[in-house]
Design a protein around this motif. Structure first.
Motif, PDB file in Angstrom:
ATOM      1  N   VAL A 116      -5.920   9.437   0.803  1.00  0.00           N
ATOM      2  CA  VAL A 116      -5.098   9.346   2.013  1.00  0.00           C
ATOM      3  C   VAL A 116      -4.484   7.957   2.127  1.00  0.00           C
ATOM      4  O   VAL A 116      -3.283   7.795   2.386  1.00  0.00           O
ATOM      5  N   TYR A 117      -5.301   6.923   1.912  1.00  0.00           N
ATOM      6  CA  TYR A 117      -4.823   5.551   2.003  1.00  0.00           C
ATOM      7  C   TYR A 117      -4.002   5.158   0.776  1.00  0.00           C
ATOM      8  O   TYR A 117      -2.996   4.466   0.887  1.00  0.00           O
ATOM      9  N   GLU A 118      -4.443   5.592  -0.379  1.00  0.00           N
ATOM     10  CA  GLU A 118      -3.785   5.171  -1.616  1.00  0.00           C
ATOM     11  C   GLU A 118      -2.359   5.706  -1.707  1.00  0.00           C
ATOM     12  O   GLU A 118      -1.440   4.973  -2.093  1.00  0.00           O
ATOM     13  N   ILE A 119      -2.150   6.982  -1.342  1.00  0.00           N
ATOM     14  CA  ILE A 119      -0.796   7.523  -1.408  1.00  0.00           C
ATOM     15  C   ILE A 119       0.071   6.911  -0.311  1.00  0.00           C
ATOM     16  O   ILE A 119       1.239   6.556  -0.549  1.00  0.00           O
ATOM     17  N   ALA A 120      -0.482   6.765   0.886  1.00  0.00           N
ATOM     18  CA  ALA A 120       0.283   6.127   1.961  1.00  0.00           C
ATOM     19  C   ALA A 120       0.689   4.712   1.570  1.00  0.00           C
ATOM     20  O   ALA A 120       1.818   4.271   1.853  1.00  0.00           O
ATOM     21  N   ARG A 121      -0.211   3.993   0.910  1.00  0.00           N
ATOM     22  CA  ARG A 121       0.116   2.634   0.454  1.00  0.00           C
ATOM     23  C   ARG A 121       1.266   2.666  -0.549  1.00  0.00           C
ATOM     24  O   ARG A 121       2.199   1.857  -0.480  1.00  0.00           O
ATOM     25  N   ARG A 122       1.226   3.624  -1.461  1.00  0.00           N
ATOM     26  CA  ARG A 122       2.307   3.767  -2.437  1.00  0.00           C
ATOM     27  C   ARG A 122       3.632   4.076  -1.737  1.00  0.00           C
ATOM     28  O   ARG A 122       4.697   3.590  -2.145  1.00  0.00           O
ATOM     29  N   GLN A 123       3.576   4.883  -0.689  1.00  0.00           N
ATOM     30  CA  GLN A 123       4.800   5.226   0.024  1.00  0.00           C
ATOM     31  C   GLN A 123       5.416   3.995   0.677  1.00  0.00           C
ATOM     32  O   GLN A 123       6.635   3.797   0.629  1.00  0.00           O
ATOM     33  N   VAL A 124       4.592   3.171   1.284  1.00  0.00           N
ATOM     34  CA  VAL A 124       5.108   1.944   1.886  1.00  0.00           C
ATOM     35  C   VAL A 124       5.701   1.042   0.817  1.00  0.00           C
ATOM     36  O   VAL A 124       6.812   0.505   0.964  1.00  0.00           O
ATOM     37  N   GLU A 125       4.987   0.884  -0.260  1.00  0.00           N
ATOM     38  CA  GLU A 125       5.422  -0.060  -1.288  1.00  0.00           C
ATOM     39  C   GLU A 125       6.619   0.463  -2.082  1.00  0.00           C
ATOM     40  O   GLU A 125       7.367  -0.320  -2.666  1.00  0.00           O
ATOM     41  N   THR A 126       6.831   1.790  -2.089  1.00  0.00           N
ATOM     42  CA  THR A 126       7.998   2.372  -2.752  1.00  0.00           C
ATOM     43  C   THR A 126       9.226   2.318  -1.845  1.00  0.00           C
ATOM     44  O   THR A 126      10.318   1.924  -2.276  1.00  0.00           O
ATOM     45  N   LEU A 127       9.063   2.713  -0.582  1.00  0.00           N
ATOM     46  CA  LEU A 127      10.193   2.734   0.352  1.00  0.00           C
ATOM     47  C   LEU A 127      10.577   1.347   0.850  1.00  0.00           C
ATOM     48  O   LEU A 127      11.716   1.119   1.235  1.00  0.00           O
ATOM     49  N   LYS A 128       9.588   0.430   0.886  1.00  0.00           N
ATOM     50  CA  LYS A 128       9.811  -0.928   1.401  1.00  0.00           C
ATOM     51  C   LYS A 128      10.519  -0.900   2.771  1.00  0.00           C
ATOM     52  O   LYS A 128      11.600  -1.454   2.956  1.00  0.00           O
ATOM     53  N   PRO A 129       9.896  -0.259   3.749  1.00  0.00           N
ATOM     54  CA  PRO A 129      10.558  -0.122   5.054  1.00  0.00           C
ATOM     55  C   PRO A 129      10.655  -1.446   5.797  1.00  0.00           C
ATOM     56  O   PRO A 129       9.778  -2.311   5.678  1.00  0.00           O
ATOM     57  N   ASP A 130      11.718  -1.581   6.572  1.00  0.00           N
ATOM     58  CA  ASP A 130      11.821  -2.722   7.485  1.00  0.00           C
ATOM     59  C   ASP A 130      10.846  -2.554   8.638  1.00  0.00           C
ATOM     60  O   ASP A 130      10.303  -3.542   9.151  1.00  0.00           O
ATOM     61  N   VAL A 131      10.641  -1.289   9.038  1.00  0.00           N
ATOM     62  CA  VAL A 131       9.754  -0.967  10.165  1.00  0.00           C
ATOM     63  C   VAL A 131       8.734   0.057   9.702  1.00  0.00           C
ATOM     64  O   VAL A 131       9.101   1.104   9.153  1.00  0.00           O
ATOM     65  N   PHE A 155      -5.501  -1.479   6.765  1.00  0.00           N
ATOM     66  CA  PHE A 155      -4.505  -0.841   5.900  1.00  0.00           C
ATOM     67  C   PHE A 155      -3.298  -1.751   5.726  1.00  0.00           C
ATOM     68  O   PHE A 155      -2.803  -1.935   4.602  1.00  0.00           O
ATOM     69  N   VAL A 156      -2.817  -2.333   6.809  1.00  0.00           N
ATOM     70  CA  VAL A 156      -1.632  -3.194   6.740  1.00  0.00           C
ATOM     71  C   VAL A 156      -1.880  -4.384   5.808  1.00  0.00           C
ATOM     72  O   VAL A 156      -1.024  -4.746   4.996  1.00  0.00           O
ATOM     73  N   ARG A 157      -3.065  -4.965   5.890  1.00  0.00           N
ATOM     74  CA  ARG A 157      -3.380  -6.121   5.023  1.00  0.00           C
ATOM     75  C   ARG A 157      -3.479  -5.731   3.551  1.00  0.00           C
ATOM     76  O   ARG A 157      -3.349  -6.599   2.674  1.00  0.00           O
ATOM     77  N   SER A 158      -3.697  -4.445   3.270  1.00  0.00           N
ATOM     78  CA  SER A 158      -3.810  -4.004   1.882  1.00  0.00           C
ATOM     79  C   SER A 158      -2.454  -3.815   1.211  1.00  0.00           C
ATOM     80  O   SER A 158      -2.394  -3.580  -0.002  1.00  0.00           O
ATOM     81  N   LEU A 159      -1.361  -3.906   1.980  1.00  0.00           N
ATOM     82  CA  LEU A 159      -0.031  -3.634   1.448  1.00  0.00           C
ATOM     83  C   LEU A 159       0.533  -4.843   0.719  1.00  0.00           C
ATOM     84  O   LEU A 159       0.436  -5.973   1.209  1.00  0.00           O
ATOM     85  N   SER A 160       1.168  -4.588  -0.412  1.00  0.00           N
ATOM     86  CA  SER A 160       1.876  -5.679  -1.104  1.00  0.00           C
ATOM     87  C   SER A 160       3.253  -5.903  -0.485  1.00  0.00           C
ATOM     88  O   SER A 160       3.822  -6.994  -0.627  1.00  0.00           O
ATOM     89  N   TRP A 161       3.789  -4.872   0.189  1.00  0.00           N
ATOM     90  CA  TRP A 161       5.061  -5.014   0.911  1.00  0.00           C
ATOM     91  C   TRP A 161       4.765  -5.210   2.392  1.00  0.00           C
ATOM     92  O   TRP A 161       4.029  -4.437   2.991  1.00  0.00           O
ATOM     93  N   LYS A 162       5.328  -6.246   2.979  1.00  0.00           N
ATOM     94  CA  LYS A 162       5.088  -6.549   4.390  1.00  0.00           C
ATOM     95  C   LYS A 162       6.341  -6.231   5.206  1.00  0.00           C
ATOM     96  O   LYS A 162       7.339  -6.945   5.133  1.00  0.00           O
ATOM     97  N   PRO A 163       6.326  -5.134   5.964  1.00  0.00           N
ATOM     98  CA  PRO A 163       7.481  -4.793   6.801  1.00  0.00           C
ATOM     99  C   PRO A 163       7.756  -5.874   7.841  1.00  0.00           C
ATOM    100  O   PRO A 163       6.846  -6.602   8.263  1.00  0.00           O
TER     101      PRO A 163
END
Length: 387
Positions: free
Chosen positions: A87-102, A115-123
């Motif tokens: 659940v977390y791993e795929i969601a993390r991939r989605q954030v890091e792939t889409l690179k959302p502003d928000v 979860f937010v701290r685990s992201l390599s992309w920081k919205p």
């Protein structure tokens, strides 16, 4: 601007939905999301379709939906997820792939700051929504903004570390009113929702209505659609009436099937109106019986668009009065639905949501400009001298 909303649905709903939609799990990710949205589950909180209508690049992920999430991963060429943490791993991939502003985390309990701290992309903006209890370990220190229609939740959000809070409430997906328009009346009163320890006062109201409905001198029909972790532990009167939970379109049809629909808040919300059912029930076209709250007029007019009550006996009296005055009951239902569809459509709520995002982006930019020294500042010149 790219916006990603990450939400979760009830596991029971997802299981039942896919069981009744043969082959959907083999459809593309976007087709699965579209099918889920069309069913209407949590429709008052699903903003991406409406944000796209006004020009935003908006995306939705239902993080605990294995069929859709694994399909997204296959389409993007990702695999090898942990059975325990997918659940977390795929969601993390989605954030890091889409690179959302928000990044909008509308289940900020499952997805808090860890979860937010685990992201390599920081919205640029991380925001959430909560209008229910907040477990003590919850960490929102990475959230720029938390939304809620409940003041108690906004206060707790600040205590959990959120940097700002704003009042916000759900809407009603107008397409559902047409989808269920032909649903026939089957009950005098309906209630669809949960029976939990967090709804003690509402549980008592439901019990009083059930007992009044069984009065042999003045009976009325009560359509009860309860989700409960332990149905065997329900009071006997409730067990006898309960027809089981309804989700998505089935829930809206259940509400539409009643002349009147009962609404009562979670115990946490004593004194504040604005829960999702208030809009769901008025939007379907039922005459809504809702608890008297000081701020109710912010949403609907008492006695004109909804009917209010303060106690169980008063609720029973008003049910009986409306049953004896069907024209009045129908008129209130009509006016409530007209107000809901006019003022609380998802299109209207999405525009307000977008305004909140734009304002938050402006606030974040202002903080950045204050915290970042200008190129000609003394600090920058000193740094250049030391190079």
């Amino acid at each position: 601007m790219t916006i990603l909303q990450i939400h979760t649905f009830y596991d029971q709903f997802l299981s039942e939905f896919y069981a009744g939609a043969a082959g959907l799990d083999r459809q593309p990710f976007e087709a699965q999301i579209a099918a889920l949205l069309q069913d209407g589950f949590a429709g008052g909180h699903m903003f991406p379709p409406y944000l796209r209508e006004i020009g935003y690049d908006a995306h939705l992920a239902i993080a605990n939906c294995p069929q859709a999430q694994l399909q997204w991963a296959r389409e993007k060429g990702f695999s090898g997820f942990s059975p325990q943490n997918w659940v977390y791993e795929i969601a993390r991939r989605q954030v890091e792939t889409l690179k959302p502003d928000v990044l909008y985390l509308s289940d900020p309990i499952t997805f808090d700051s860890r979860f937010v701290r685990s992201l390599s992309w920081k919205p640029s903006v991380v925001m959430g929504w909560r209008a229910a209890s907040i477990p003590s370990p919850t960490d929102w220190t990475e959230f720029h903004l938390m939304l809620s229609h409940l003041q108690v939740c906004r206060q707790k959000a600040l205590e959990r570390g959120a940097r700002a809070v704003e009042h916000f409430y759900p809407g009603y997906p107008g397409f559902l009113a047409e989808k269920i328009r032909a649903e026939p009346l089957a009950w005098d009163v309906v209630f669809s929702g949960q029976w939990t320890g967090e709804h003690a006062q509402r549980n008592q109201l439901i019990l009083e209505v059930a007992r009044a409905a069984a009065d042999k001198k003045r009976p009325f029909s009560f359509g009860l659609f309860l989700a409960c972790r332990n149905p065997a532990g329900l009071p006997a009167e409730i067990r006898e009436l309960n027809r089981g939970p309804r989700w998505g379109s089935a829930m809206f049809r259940a509400l539409k099937s009643g002349r009147m629909a009962l609404n009562a808040e979670i115990d946490l919300a004593r004194g504040e109106a604005g829960n999702m059912r208030l809009f769901e029930a008025t939007g379907t076209g039922a005459c809504v019986l809702t608890e008297e709250q000081p701020n109710l007029e912010r949403y609907f007019k008492r006695g004109t668009e909804v009917v209010t009550f303060q106690t169980g006996p008063e609720l029973i009296d008003k049910i009986r009065h409306l049953l004896e005055s069907p024209e009045e009951c129908a008129a209130i239902a009509r006016r409530g639905q007209e107000r809901c569809l006019r003022d609380y459509s998802m299109q209207n709520r999405a525009r307000e949501f977008a305004g909140i995002i734009e304002h938050q982006l402006g606030r974040n930019s202002a903080r950045m400009s204050i915290s970042q020294p200008r190129p000609d500042s003394a600090a920058t010149l000193l740094g250049q001298a030391l190079e």
